[in-house]
Enzyme design. Structure first.
Site, PDB file in Angstrom:
ATOM      1  N   CYS A 233       0.860  -1.185   0.000  1.00  0.00           N
ATOM      2  CA  CYS A 233       0.000   0.000   0.000  1.00  0.00           C
ATOM      3  C   CYS A 233       0.895   1.234   0.000  1.00  0.00           C
ATOM      4  CB  CYS A 233      -0.895  -0.015   1.231  1.00  0.00           C
ATOM      5  SG  CYS A 233      -1.907   1.475   1.418  1.00  0.00           S
TER       6      CYS A 233
ATOM      7  N   CYS B 257       0.366   3.253   3.552  1.00  0.00           N
ATOM      8  CA  CYS B 257       0.847   2.786   4.858  1.00  0.00           C
ATOM      9  C   CYS B 257       1.954   1.744   4.783  1.00  0.00           C
ATOM     10  CB  CYS B 257      -0.315   2.241   5.688  1.00  0.00           C
ATOM     11  SG  CYS B 257      -0.948   0.634   5.121  1.00  0.00           S
TER      12      CYS B 257
ATOM     13  N   CYS C 263      -7.269  -1.232   1.475  1.00  0.00           N
ATOM     14  CA  CYS C 263      -6.221  -1.738   2.346  1.00  0.00           C
ATOM     15  C   CYS C 263      -6.829  -1.993   3.726  1.00  0.00           C
ATOM     16  CB  CYS C 263      -5.087  -0.713   2.443  1.00  0.00           C
ATOM     17  SG  CYS C 263      -3.792  -1.158   3.621  1.00  0.00           S
TER      18      CYS C 263
ATOM     19  N   HIS D 220     -10.908  -2.235  -7.518  1.00  0.00           N
ATOM     20  CA  HIS D 220     -12.091  -3.093  -7.445  1.00  0.00           C
ATOM     21  C   HIS D 220     -11.719  -4.523  -7.800  1.00  0.00           C
ATOM     22  CE1 HIS D 220     -13.943   0.888  -7.787  1.00  0.00           C
ATOM     23  NE2 HIS D 220     -14.975   0.352  -7.163  1.00  0.00           N
TER      24      HIS D 220
ATOM     25  N   CYS E  68      -8.456  -5.315  -9.934  1.00  0.00           N
ATOM     26  CA  CYS E  68      -8.077  -4.209 -10.815  1.00  0.00           C
ATOM     27  C   CYS E  68      -7.641  -3.064  -9.902  1.00  0.00           C
ATOM     28  CB  CYS E  68      -9.288  -3.838 -11.664  1.00  0.00           C
ATOM     29  SG  CYS E  68      -8.957  -2.563 -12.871  1.00  0.00           S
TER      30      CYS E  68
ATOM     31  N   HIS F 249      -8.320   3.351  -0.540  1.00  0.00           N
ATOM     32  CA  HIS F 249      -8.906   2.775  -1.752  1.00  0.00           C
ATOM     33  C   HIS F 249      -7.791   2.256  -2.655  1.00  0.00           C
ATOM     34  CE1 HIS F 249     -11.469   2.389  -5.304  1.00  0.00           C
ATOM     35  NE2 HIS F 249     -10.553   3.074  -5.980  1.00  0.00           N
TER      36      HIS F 249
ATOM     37  N   CYS G 282      -5.092   0.504   6.550  1.00  0.00           N
ATOM     38  CA  CYS G 282      -5.316   1.958   6.647  1.00  0.00           C
ATOM     39  C   CYS G 282      -6.592   2.432   5.962  1.00  0.00           C
ATOM     40  CB  CYS G 282      -4.120   2.718   6.093  1.00  0.00           C
ATOM     41  SG  CYS G 282      -3.913   2.607   4.299  1.00  0.00           S
TER      42      CYS G 282
ATOM     43  N   ASP H 241      -7.868 -16.804 -17.489  1.00  0.00           N
ATOM     44  CA  ASP H 241      -7.283 -18.109 -17.194  1.00  0.00           C
ATOM     45  C   ASP H 241      -6.383 -17.997 -15.963  1.00  0.00           C
ATOM     46  OD1 ASP H 241      -6.555 -20.762 -17.386  1.00  0.00           O
ATOM     47  OD2 ASP H 241      -5.010 -20.392 -18.906  1.00  0.00           O
TER      48      ASP H 241
ATOM     49  N   CYS I  69      -6.363  -4.547 -19.220  1.00  0.00           N
ATOM     50  CA  CYS I  69      -7.507  -3.681 -18.902  1.00  0.00           C
ATOM     51  C   CYS I  69      -7.087  -2.238 -18.654  1.00  0.00           C
ATOM     52  CB  CYS I  69      -8.266  -4.230 -17.695  1.00  0.00           C
ATOM     53  SG  CYS I  69      -7.377  -4.072 -16.129  1.00  0.00           S
TER      54      CYS I  69
END
Length: 143
Positions: free
Chosen positions: A58, A61, A107, A116, A132, A113, A110, A124, A76
């Site tokens: 993260c 943190c 996370c 998703h 993502c 965000h 902490c 596969d 993507c």
């Protein structure tokens, strides 16, 4: 389309700072994604196509979240992983902000965000999940 599922994980973050402290620590771009739930533009992130061996942490943190072993090329526009490092490293929140139901990944340490998770897209991978994740939410410890 298969409905996303919500894997098990902690219900609440294990530690946090005040928003003023986060603003002091993070750049404005990092703050917009990590603390306000924003999304970086596709195909511009530092780790989108990186296949370097290591552990992803993260950016806010430093908690260990994912490893390169679970990273895969989904094409993507954002780094994709088929599983977190451990089930208690991330937490899941139902996100209905765009008129559809998605599962937000945060996370666990902490509450920042990360991105998703989507299930049943036909990749596969061992889990058929695609975490993502915004590159700006991560740092990579190589090796």
């Amino acid at each position: 389309m298969t409905q996303p599922h919500t894997p098990a994980g902690p219900a609440e973050p294990t530690g946090a700072r005040t928003e003023a402290q986060w603003r002091d620590i993070l750049t404005p771009e990092e703050y917009a994604v990590l603390r306000e739930g924003g999304t970086e533009r596709p195909f511009v992130g530092e780790y989108t196509d990186t296949m370097t061996t290591g552990t992803y942490r993260c950016r806010a943190c430093g908690a260990k979240l994912f490893t390169s072993q679970e990273k895969f090329g989904s094409h993507c526009g954002w780094p994709s992983f088929y599983a977190p490092l451990a089930k208690d490293t991330v937490r899941y929140i139902t996100d209905s902000s765009l008129g559809m139901e998605r599962v937000e990944v945060r996370c666990a340490a902490c509450d920042s965000h990360l991105g998703h998770v989507f299930h049943g897209e036909g990749y596969d991978t061992p889990t058929d999940d695609r975490y993502c994740i915004n590159s700006i939410s991560l740092t990579l410890d190589e090796g």
